[in-house]
Design an enzyme around this catalytic site. Structure first.
Site, PDB file in Angstrom:
ATOM      1  N   GLY A  90      -4.771  -5.972   3.305  1.00 48.95           N
ATOM      2  CA  GLY A  90      -4.401  -4.400   3.345  1.00 48.95           C
ATOM      3  C   GLY A  90      -4.726  -3.674   4.253  1.00 48.95           C
ATOM      4  N   ARG A  91      -6.038  -3.234   3.933  1.00 45.29           N
ATOM      5  CA  ARG A  91      -6.473  -2.005   4.985  1.00 45.29           C
ATOM      6  C   ARG A  91      -6.887  -2.853   6.345  1.00 45.29           C
ATOM      7  NH1 ARG A  91     -10.938  -0.282   0.430  1.00 45.29           N
ATOM      8  NH2 ARG A  91     -10.384  -2.562   0.015  1.00 45.29           N
ATOM      9  N   GLN A 127       7.676  -4.389  -4.790  1.00 48.05           N
ATOM     10  CA  GLN A 127       6.858  -4.351  -5.794  1.00 48.05           C
ATOM     11  C   GLN A 127       7.265  -3.049  -6.751  1.00 48.05           C
ATOM     12  OE1 GLN A 127       2.869  -2.589  -6.159  1.00 48.05           O
ATOM     13  NE2 GLN A 127       2.054  -4.459  -6.467  1.00 48.05           N
ATOM     14  N   ASN A 135      -7.290 -11.590  -2.480  1.00 47.34           N
ATOM     15  CA  ASN A 135      -7.271 -10.250  -1.641  1.00 47.34           C
ATOM     16  C   ASN A 135      -8.525  -9.522  -2.033  1.00 47.34           C
ATOM     17  OD1 ASN A 135      -5.767  -7.401  -2.899  1.00 47.34           O
ATOM     18  ND2 ASN A 135      -5.248  -7.843  -0.874  1.00 47.34           N
ATOM     19  N   GLY A 136      -8.572  -8.440  -1.236  1.00 41.23           N
ATOM     20  CA  GLY A 136      -9.712  -7.779  -1.232  1.00 41.23           C
ATOM     21  C   GLY A 136     -10.608  -8.020  -0.164  1.00 41.23           C
ATOM     22  N   LYS A 184       0.359  -9.302  -9.285  1.00 41.05           N
ATOM     23  CA  LYS A 184      -0.675  -8.799  -8.486  1.00 41.05           C
ATOM     24  C   LYS A 184      -1.368  -8.181  -9.281  1.00 41.05           C
ATOM     25  CE  LYS A 184      -2.097  -6.453  -4.154  1.00 41.05           C
ATOM     26  NZ  LYS A 184      -2.641  -5.461  -4.864  1.00 41.05           N
ATOM     27  N   CYS A 218      -2.828  -1.727  -9.678  1.00 43.87           N
ATOM     28  CA  CYS A 218      -3.179  -0.244  -9.328  1.00 43.87           C
ATOM     29  C   CYS A 218      -4.322   0.406 -10.112  1.00 43.87           C
ATOM     30  CB  CYS A 218      -1.955   0.403  -8.896  1.00 43.87           C
ATOM     31  SG  CYS A 218      -2.162   1.903  -8.625  1.00 43.87           S
ATOM     32  N   MET A 232       0.892  -1.260   0.000  1.00 46.38           N
ATOM     33  CA  MET A 232      -0.202  -0.002  -0.143  1.00 46.38           C
ATOM     34  C   MET A 232       0.908   1.145  -0.158  1.00 46.38           C
ATOM     35  SD  MET A 232      -3.240  -1.015   2.632  1.00 46.38           S
ATOM     36  CE  MET A 232      -2.279  -1.542   3.869  1.00 46.38           C
ATOM     37  N   ALA A 233       0.851   2.036  -1.210  1.00 46.54           N
ATOM     38  CA  ALA A 233       1.619   3.062  -1.341  1.00 46.54           C
ATOM     39  C   ALA A 233       1.438   4.325  -0.173  1.00 46.54           C
ATOM     40  CB  ALA A 233       1.338   3.797  -2.406  1.00 46.54           C
TER      41      ALA A 233
END
Ligand SMILES: Cc1cc2nc3c(=O)[nH]c(=O)nc-3n(C[C@H](O)[C@H](O)[C@H](O)COP(=O)(O)O)c2cc1C
Length: 346
Positions: free
Chosen positions: A229-230, A75, A205-206, A144, A105, A19-20
């Site tokens: 991620g989040r 990445q 993912n997600g 990814k 992305c 995650m940028a």
């Protein structure tokens, strides 16, 4: 239970998503300390990396902190096979244990440059890029991606099959299309088509932010592991919690009360040290907000943290604000967040 990627064992098969602006070294270190099979860096722009001065490239070694935060994948994002291959060689030389290619992305800034998920629209070109990266390094290369560009172009399975044939060792699929951005719910069942197309490990993912979601995502997709991620924001122990429930790894010691305050303070100071005071103050705010949300802290804490004028004031707020955190308020906050997400998706 683990995922084998060439000679590397991803154990447990629960990974931190790139995650940028978020998965910097201080955050990856925390997540890895609680336990994760793999952590992924923020995306690195391949073009900028290869044209950077040697001093900037040397700085990347410090920023990436490879070798100091558990098994780490770097990445790369980019459009052109040449610079992507060169950047892969560079970061492998800096110690990246895995190189991941970003084809997921959705940001206009990235797809406008025809990288990220835009590569899924030009699969022949994407393949040339993949082949160039695989050919450039001896470390494993992973990919990814999303389900496709939009609902008329769901080509993740086909691209995964071609990528695997080109030497990619693992694919991560975010169960949304590019055009969905982050709206709606991730479609874990749709990932099963990718699973059926390849023999390399597929990772789901997600929207996997809890043990229940991880269980469901694995059941629906047939994936070999999950990427979070989040769900790890404000909760660096989340991956370890999922791994414990699903794979029997030791339960993380989730800190409450004074221990939570200590953890948040430690992360805060690590960010100030990493970025320097001024940038650190700004970057730390979002993490502090997430810690307050996850903990179910007093409603006044979040806004107060956002306007804390200096590190001493922020640390005082962290000490007083998180000292009262307990498992019950956290469970309530989690239930509230889940209900909000369901309403937003409906
Ligand atoms: C702020 C933010 C930054 C992200 N940056 C990247 C990135 O650099 N590379 C990437 O492949 N995905 C990136 N993603 C996507 C995540 O890796 C992940 O696929 C997505 O958030 C869905 O997983 P989640 O629901 O567990 O968060 C980013 C997502 C967010 C929210």
């Amino acid at each position: 239970m683990s995922i084998q990627v060439a000679n590397l064992s991803l154990d447990p098969p629960v990974m931190l998503a790139p995650m940028a602006g978020i998965t910097d070294l201080p955050f990856r270190r925390l997540v890895a300390r609680f336990g994760a099979g793999l952590v992924v860096s923020e995306m690195v722009a391949s073009g900028e990396m290869v044209t950077a001065r040697p001093s900037v490239q040397a700085r990347a070694r410090v920023d990436l902190g490879l070798g100091s935060a558990g098994l780490t994948s770097v990445q790369l994002a980019g459009r052109e096979p040449g610079p992507m291959a060169e950047a892969a060689r560079l970061v492998a030389g800096l110690g990246a244990q895995i190189i991941d290619i970003n084809m997921g992305c959705p940001a206009k800034k990235v797809t406008g440059g025809l990288s990220g998920s835009a590569l899924m629209r030009v699969p022949d070109h994407a393949l040339r890029l993949i082949e160039a990266v695989v050919g450039a390094v001896s470390v494993p290369v992973t990919l990814k991606m999303r389900l496709g560009w939009d609902s008329d172009c769901l080509n993740a399975a086909d691209l995964a099959r071609r990528a695997a044939a080109a030497g990619v060792r693992m694919v991560v699929v975010h169960g949304r299309t590019r055009m969905q951005f982050y709206k709606g719910r991730a479609d874990w069942a749709a990932i099963a088509a990718v699973r059926g197309a390849v023999t390399i490990p597929v990772v789901a993912n997600g929207d996997i932010a809890s043990v229940a979601a991880a269980r469901q995502a694995l059941a629906q997709s047939g994936a070999a592991g999950v990427m979070v991620g989040r769900g790890a924001q404000g909760a660096p122990w989340r991956l370890a919690e999922i791994a414990h429930a699903l794979h029997g790894t030791p339960a993380p010691a989730v800190p409450y009360g004074a221990a939570r305050a200590d953890l948040v303070a430690e992360h805060y100071e690590a960010m100030l040290g990493f970025y320097g005071r001024d940038l650190g103050l700004r970057i730390a705010r979002k993490h502090l907000g997430w810690y307050a949300d996850v903990a179910g802290a007093e409603p006044g804490l979040r806004p107060a943290l956002m306007v804390a004028p200096d590190p001493a004031a922020a640390l005082a707020l962290i000490r007083s604000g998180f000292a009262a955190t307990d498992a019950q308020s956290e469970a309530l906050a989690e239930a509230r967040a889940e209900a909000d997400a369901e309403r937003a998706a409906a």
